[in-house]
Enzyme design. Structure first.
Site, mmCIF file in Angstrom:
data_model
loop_
_atom_site.group_PDB
_atom_site.id
_atom_site.type_symbol
_atom_site.label_atom_id
_atom_site.label_comp_id
_atom_site.label_asym_id
_atom_site.label_seq_id
_atom_site.Cartn_x
_atom_site.Cartn_y
_atom_site.Cartn_z
ATOM 1 N N HIS A 61 3.897 5.104 0.752
ATOM 2 C CA HIS A 61 4.239 3.839 1.577
ATOM 3 C C HIS A 61 4.442 4.439 3.067
ATOM 4 O O HIS A 61 4.649 5.891 3.193
ATOM 5 C CB HIS A 61 5.822 3.305 1.267
ATOM 6 C CG HIS A 61 5.681 2.961 -0.047
ATOM 7 N ND1 HIS A 61 5.058 1.589 -0.563
ATOM 8 C CD2 HIS A 61 6.115 3.281 -1.518
ATOM 9 C CE1 HIS A 61 5.319 1.242 -1.615
ATOM 10 N NE2 HIS A 61 6.033 2.410 -2.337
ATOM 11 N N CYS A 121 0.496 1.951 4.672
ATOM 12 C CA CYS A 121 0.404 0.743 5.261
ATOM 13 C C CYS A 121 0.918 1.206 6.905
ATOM 14 O O CYS A 121 1.495 2.287 7.183
ATOM 15 C CB CYS A 121 1.849 -0.157 4.976
ATOM 16 S SG CYS A 121 1.486 -0.871 3.249
#
Length: 466
Positions: A164, A206
Site C-alpha cells: 500500500h 497507490c
C-alpha cells in the site's frame, strides 16, 4: 615421381601446421574467455532487494508478487546470496490459506512460494532494516539473518517493492512508513558512497509516483518505474467477482496490475533482448494507462538507462531464448477485473460473510468487522474535513482534499512538517495506510500553505476527539 623424403617433409610440415592451428585456437579461446571474464568483471554483480510491505491474509497479493519476482530472479541466474527478501511470511501457512505452504500469483498459476528465502520476516520487515540493508550496514539491522547489500561501484541493483501507498509514502507492516524524502536521501547516500553502477526500482503502490516526482535526481544512474502517478490508486487484479477470478476458495486478490504485467512479461521474454524502455511500454499498455479509469504507469530518473537490457538487472532465463513476442500479450487488462486496493479489505470481508453459514459465529464476526471498518472510514472522512477547517480557518476546504501541485513538483517542500502531521494523524485519528492515509495529500497542502505545524497538530487532536 616424388621421393620418400619429400613425402616425409610434407607430413612434417602439415603436422606442424596442425599444431600451430590448435595452439592458435587454444590461445584465441583463452583470449575470448579473458574478454568474457573482463566483461563480467566490468558488469559486476547483480543484487536485488524485494519488499512486500504488508501483512494479513487479505493482502495476499503483495507477498505473491514478491515471491513471483524471486522465482524470476533465480531463473535469471541471480544467486540467493545476492537476493534479499523482506516479507512478513504470514500468508503461506495462514489458517485462512486453503493451500498450506503454497502461494500463487495468477489463476491456475504455479506455486511461487517454494524456495523463497526468509531473510527478514515478521517485525524485522521495517523501514530501519530496509535502509540499513541498502546501505550495507550489517550492524544496523535487527532481526532477520543479517544479510545486507555488499555492493560496489561495478554492481547493478534491482529494488522491487509491493504494498500500500499514499501521497509521499509507502507502507511497512510494522513501525514507520517509508517516506519519499528519506528514501531518496538513502539513494543519494548510496550514490555518494559508490555502492552501485546502476539501479532499477519498481514500485507497486497507490500514489507511488509521489515517491520520486520532483525528488529523484536525474544524475544518479537510477531508473524508477511506479504503478501509478502521484495522484491516483494502483489496482488489484485476479480478484473475487472479477475476471479472471482466483480459485474460489482463496477468497482474495492474487496480484496487482502493474506487478503482474512486468512479472508475466519477464516470465516469457528473453531479457537479454528486451530493454527497460520496451518493458515500460508493454507494462503501460497492459495496465491500460491510456484509459482514464485505470492508473498511469510513470518513470523517473536517468533516461539514458532506457536502452539497457533487463538482463543486466534481473538476469535472463535460457528457457526463453526462442520466445516470439506477440502484441496480444500487452493488451490492456479488462476493467472488469480491477479492484481499488482500498476496497479489497471490504471485498474480503464480504466474501467471508457469503461463504460462512448464515447465523454462524464466523459470519457474525465478519459482519461486525465489516461494519466497524465502514464506520471507521466514515469517521476518518469527517475528521480530515474538520482538521482542514480548524487548521486553515476556512469553512470551504473541499478543494484542499483534492488539489495537487503542478506535475514535476514534489508533493511538499517542508518534509518535516509533513512527517509530523502524518504521525499525528495516525496516532490521534487511527489513520492507516489501508484507508485514512489516502488523505496525506491534504496534509501536504496544509504544509505548503505555511500553516503553523503546532496549530495543525492541535487541530488534529481536537478533530479526532470529537
Amino acid at each position: 615421381m616424388s621421393s620418400p623424403l619429400g613425402h616425409f617433409q610434407i607430413l612434417v610440415f602439415l603436422h606442424a601446421l596442425l599444431i600451430f592451428s590448435a595452439e592458435s585456437r587454444k590461445t584465441q579461446l583463452l583470449n575470448d574467455n579473458d574478454v568474457e571474464s573482463s566483461d563480467k568483471s566490468a558488469k559486476g554483480t547483480r543484487w536485488a532487494v524485494l519488499v512486500a510491505g504488508s501483512n494479513e491474509y487479505y493482502n495476499y497479493r503483495h507477498q505473491a508478487d514478491i515471491c513471483h519476482a524471486y522465482q524470476i530472479l533465480r531463473k535469471g541466474g541471480l544467486k540467493d546470496e545476492n537476493i534479499i527478501v523482506f516479507m512478513y511470511d504470514d500468508i503461506a501457512f495462514s489458517s485462512e490459506n486453503p493451500r498450506p505452504g503454497v502461494i500463487i500469483n495468477k489463476p491456475d498459476g504455479e506455486d511461487v512460494y517454494k524456495g523463497v528465502p526468509k531473510d527478514y520476516t515478521k517485525e524485522a520487515v521495517n523501514v530501519q532494516n530496509f535502509y540499513n540493508v541498502l546501505l550495507g550496514n550489517e550492524s544496523g539491522v535487527t532481526g532477520g539473518n543479517g544479510k545486507v547489500v555488499k555492493s560496489g561501484p561495478n554492481d547493478n541493483i534491482f529494488i522491487y517493492y509491493a504494498d500500500h501507498g499514499a501521497p509521499g509514502l509507502i507502507a511497512m507492516p510494522t513501525g514507520d512508513e517509508v517516506m519519499a524524502k528519506d528514501f531518496n536521501e538513502v539513494l543519494e547516500k548510496m550514490h555518494k558512497r559508490k555502492k552501485y553502477n546502476k539501479m532499477v526500482i519498481y514500485v507497486e503502490a497507490c500514489e507511488s509516483g509521489s515517491m520520486f516526482e520532483g525528488i529523484l535526481k536525474k544524475n544518479l544512474n537510477i531508473y524508477a518505474v511506479t504503478a501509478a502517478n502521484s495522484k491516483e490508486s494502483s489496482w488489484g487484479v485476479y480478484c473475487p467477482e472479477s475476471y479472471p477470478p482466483p480459485p474460489s476458495e482463496i477468497g482474495t486478490c492474487l496480484g496487482d496490475t502493474f506487478s503482474i504485467s512486468w512479472l508475466e512479461d519477464s516470465d516469457l521474454h528473453d531479457m537479454s533482448k528486451e530493454t527497460l524502455e520496451q518493458q515500460y511500454h508493454v507494462v503501460k499498455r497492459r495496465v491500460g494507462s491510456d484509459v482514464p479509469e485505470t492508473s498511469h504507469v510513470c518513470r523517473f530518473g536517468t533516461e539514458k538507462m532506457l536502452k539497457d537490457y533487463l538482463s543486466s538487472y534481473i538476469g535472463r532465463n535460457p528457457e526463453n531464448d526462442n520466445f516470439t513476442f506477440t502484441e496480444s500479450f500487452s493488451s490492456p487488462i479488462s476493467n472488469s477485473g480491477l479492484v481499488n486496493p482500498r476496497d479489497i479489505p471490504l471485498l474480503y470481508l464480504q466474501r467471508k460473510i457469503q461463504k460462512a453459514p448464515m447465523g454462524s459465529l464466523e459470519s457474525k464476526e465478519a459482519q461486525k468487522k465489516l461494519l466497524d471498518e465502514k464506520n471507521h472510514r466514515k469517521q476518518i472522512d469527517q475528521s480530515i474535513t474538520d482538521i482542514l477547517r480548524l487548521s486553515v480557518k476556512q469553512t470551504n476546504v473541499l478543494n484542499l482534499l483534492t488539489s495537487t501541485r503542478t506535475t514535476g513538483q514534489p508533493l511538499v517542500d517542508d518534509w518535516d512538517c509533513f512527517k509530523t502531521l502524518v504521525n499525528s494523524f495516525k496516532n490521534h485519528c487511527g489513520a492507516t495506510v489501508h484507508y485514512g492515509l489516502k488523505y496525506t495529500g491534504a496534509l501536504a497542502n496544509i504544509c505548503n500553505m505555511g500553516v503553523d505545524v503546532k496549530q495543525t497538530v492541535s487541530a488534529i487532536e481536537q478533530a479526532c476527539s470529537m
